[in-house]
Design a protein around this motif. Structure first.
Motif, PDB file in Angstrom:
ATOM      1  N   ASP A  58      -8.575  -4.628   4.812  1.00  0.00           N
ATOM      2  CA  ASP A  58      -9.508  -5.351   3.918  1.00  0.00           C
ATOM      3  C   ASP A  58     -10.808  -4.567   3.751  1.00  0.00           C
ATOM      4  O   ASP A  58     -11.340  -4.441   2.645  1.00  0.00           O
ATOM      5  CB  ASP A  58      -9.824  -6.745   4.478  1.00  0.00           C
ATOM      6  CG  ASP A  58      -8.600  -7.659   4.412  1.00  0.00           C
ATOM      7  OD1 ASP A  58      -7.618  -7.288   3.729  1.00  0.00           O
ATOM      8  OD2 ASP A  58      -8.622  -8.729   5.065  1.00  0.00           O
ATOM      9  N   GLU A  73     -10.558  -1.598   1.388  1.00  0.00           N
ATOM     10  CA  GLU A  73     -10.587  -1.998  -0.030  1.00  0.00           C
ATOM     11  C   GLU A  73     -11.966  -2.498  -0.441  1.00  0.00           C
ATOM     12  O   GLU A  73     -12.533  -2.047  -1.430  1.00  0.00           O
ATOM     13  CB  GLU A  73      -9.534  -3.078  -0.292  1.00  0.00           C
ATOM     14  CG  GLU A  73      -8.165  -2.455  -0.462  1.00  0.00           C
ATOM     15  CD  GLU A  73      -7.093  -3.452  -0.923  1.00  0.00           C
ATOM     16  OE1 GLU A  73      -5.923  -3.102  -0.758  1.00  0.00           O
ATOM     17  OE2 GLU A  73      -7.431  -4.546  -1.441  1.00  0.00           O
ATOM     18  N   LEU A 113       0.801  -1.229   0.000  1.00  0.00           N
ATOM     19  CA  LEU A 113       0.000   0.000   0.000  1.00  0.00           C
ATOM     20  C   LEU A 113       0.836   1.282   0.000  1.00  0.00           C
ATOM     21  O   LEU A 113       0.333   2.357  -0.294  1.00  0.00           O
ATOM     22  CB  LEU A 113      -0.927   0.005   1.230  1.00  0.00           C
ATOM     23  CG  LEU A 113      -2.103  -0.968   1.135  1.00  0.00           C
ATOM     24  CD1 LEU A 113      -2.729  -1.210   2.504  1.00  0.00           C
ATOM     25  CD2 LEU A 113      -3.155  -0.427   0.164  1.00  0.00           C
TER      26      LEU A 113
END
Ligand SMILES: Cc1ncc(COP(=O)(O)O)c(C=O)c1O
Length: 451
Positions: free
Chosen positions: A327, A330, A107
């Motif tokens: 998670d 996203e 990231l």
């Protein structure tokens, strides 16, 4: 159906009792901003011990980007707590730490980067400086006016605002050199603010500190506590360029601006700014104590064996929370949500500003929006007492708001990005009513409700 439900004044009877107990046994500098006591929370709302339900635009001071008790985070945390809660990663390692490091490398740009995890944001800042000093063999650190980097000795020394963070706590750490940060709204020539700040650094390399002795420059890509100040576009890339010319590492403190708050994972990305080292905390683990330093392998590997660590650093429960948070960001498209929420907040404040002359400046990127309050739009005299009255009005109406700014006069939005459209509309309606009501109520300025 509205979310806000105020059954009592604040504090209600049960909260009043607990706060009275708090006052007897908890030290006064740990003061309270919202006069209530939480019972439970979900998403953007919490319910207090008297049954009042409020919307929280402070989101645990920026930690609850994915909302209070997101089901995915709760599941990850409880599952991990059942398996084991602690070892000390350096004694018996675990996969959740490694998995999180892999995600953070990806990231923050991928490549040959490595990660170290810590607890508080301040601890990560301390360690980022250790990595930089070790890798460069140099002692000095450049930091900026308006910066907030924490409350430990080194990070307090890096922090700019004197009162309440530094008063009475000296002596401070040596070899710290503070230079101006571009503050377009308060610059004589807003467009030149970034270039002026770069020139000040260049001058300082002749008159203040030998650049060959500087290990790193630490900068918030958008200042948080300092007032949600957004530098002009060229400042950060030019800072990186200048530092690289002198072998100085650049550290982006993204503790408040990172983890998706601005619509990109890092606020640095909006400026094409590529720092050497990135620091994350706050929203990263949804309030579980976890911070991270990410940097080039040769920098992160520079200190010797066991030179970096700590008993609790990279706690497995906090790592499980962070893996779930990343998670959720996203899978639920929270970067896009940040953009949408930011647009709605900005346009509502533009509307409010037509009736409320105290609104001096509305600024920010994505959902990281600040509103600077002034007594007069021409003189820009800070209106801290107005903001203080405004925040009391929002609390009465069931919305938690927080301030920032070197003059205590900037409203900051750090809301959970999982807030629903209806809740956002409800909260903004409260802000609009409170902005008008506070004009009648403006009271003396209050300070330091958090960072
Ligand atoms: C930009 C920035 N750096 C560092 C810190 C310190 O983090 P912590 O309070 O977790 O020590 C904060 C906290 O608000 C922050 O906003």
């Amino acid at each position: 159906m509205p979310t806000i439900e105020m059954k009592t004044e604040l504090p209600g009877p049960r909260a009043r009792e607990i706060i009275a107990r708090k006052e007897r046994v908890v030290c006064d500098p740990v003061d309270l901003h919202v006069p209530t006591v939480i019972d439970h929370a979900r998403g953007a709302a919490f319910t207090d011990v008297d049954g009042n339900t409020m919307l929280d635009l402070s989101g645990g001071l920026g930690c609850h980007l994915v909302g209070f008790s997101h089901p995915r985070v709760v599941e990850a945390v409880t599952g991990q707590a059942e398996r084991f809660s602690h070892t000390d990663f350096s004694v018996v390692p675990y996969e959740t730490y490694v998995e999180l490091a892999e995600k953070l490398v990806r990231l923050t740009g991928g490549g040959d980067r490595k990660v170290a995890l810590f607890n508080a944001g301040a601890e990560a800042v301390e360690n980022a400086i250790k990595f930089a000093r070790s890798a460069t063999g140099r002692p000095a650190v450049i930091c900026f006016e308006g910066a907030f980097h924490g409350r430990t000795l080194l990070t307090m020394s890096l922090t700019s605002r004197v009162h309440p963070y530094k008063t009475g706590f000296g002596p401070f750490a040596p070899e710290i050199y503070r230079l101006p940060y571009p503050y377009p709204y308060r610059s004589p020539d807003p467009e030149r603010a970034g270039l002026d700040a770069i020139e000040a650094i260049e001058r300082a390399f002749t008159t203040v500190v030998d650049p060959e002795s500087v290990a790193c420059a630490i900068v918030e890509p958008i200042q948080g506590e300092g007032g949600f100040v957004v530098p002009t576009a060229e400042f950060l890339p030019k800072l990186a360029e200048l530092c690289r010319r002198h072998g100085i590492l650049v550290i982006a403190d993204e503790i408040q601006s990172g983890s998706g708050r601005t619509g990109r994972f890092l606020a640095s990305e909006h400026f094409g700014f590529e720092p050497d080292i990135v620091i994350l905390a706050k929203a990263l683990a949804s309030g579980y104590p976890l911070s991270a330093v990410v940097g080039p392998a040769e920098v992160m590997d520079a200190p010797g064996p066991s030179a970096i660590g700590g008993t609790y650093v990279g706690n497995p429960v906090a790592c499980a929370a962070a893996n779930a948070v990343l998670d959720v960001i996203e899978e639920e498209g929270l970067l896009e949500r940040s953009e949408q929420v930011g647009k709605v907040i900005r346009s509502r404040w533009e509307e409010i500003s037509r009736d409320v002359p105290e609104v001096g400046d509305i600024r920010g990127i994505g959902a990281m929006i600040g509103v600077e309050m002034v007594r007069d739009r021409d003189s820009k005299e800070p209106a801290g007492e107005y903001l203080s009255a405004f925040m009391k009005e929002t609390q009465k109406r069931g919305v938690v708001t927080v301030s920032c700014g070197i003059y205590h006069n900037v409203l900051r939005h750090l809301l959970p990005l999982v807030i629903t459209d209806e809740q956002l509309e409800e909260a903004l309606g409260v802000l609009a009513d409170s902005a008008v009501a506070a004009r009648r109520e403006a009271a003396p300025v209050e300070e330091g409700e958090g960072e």
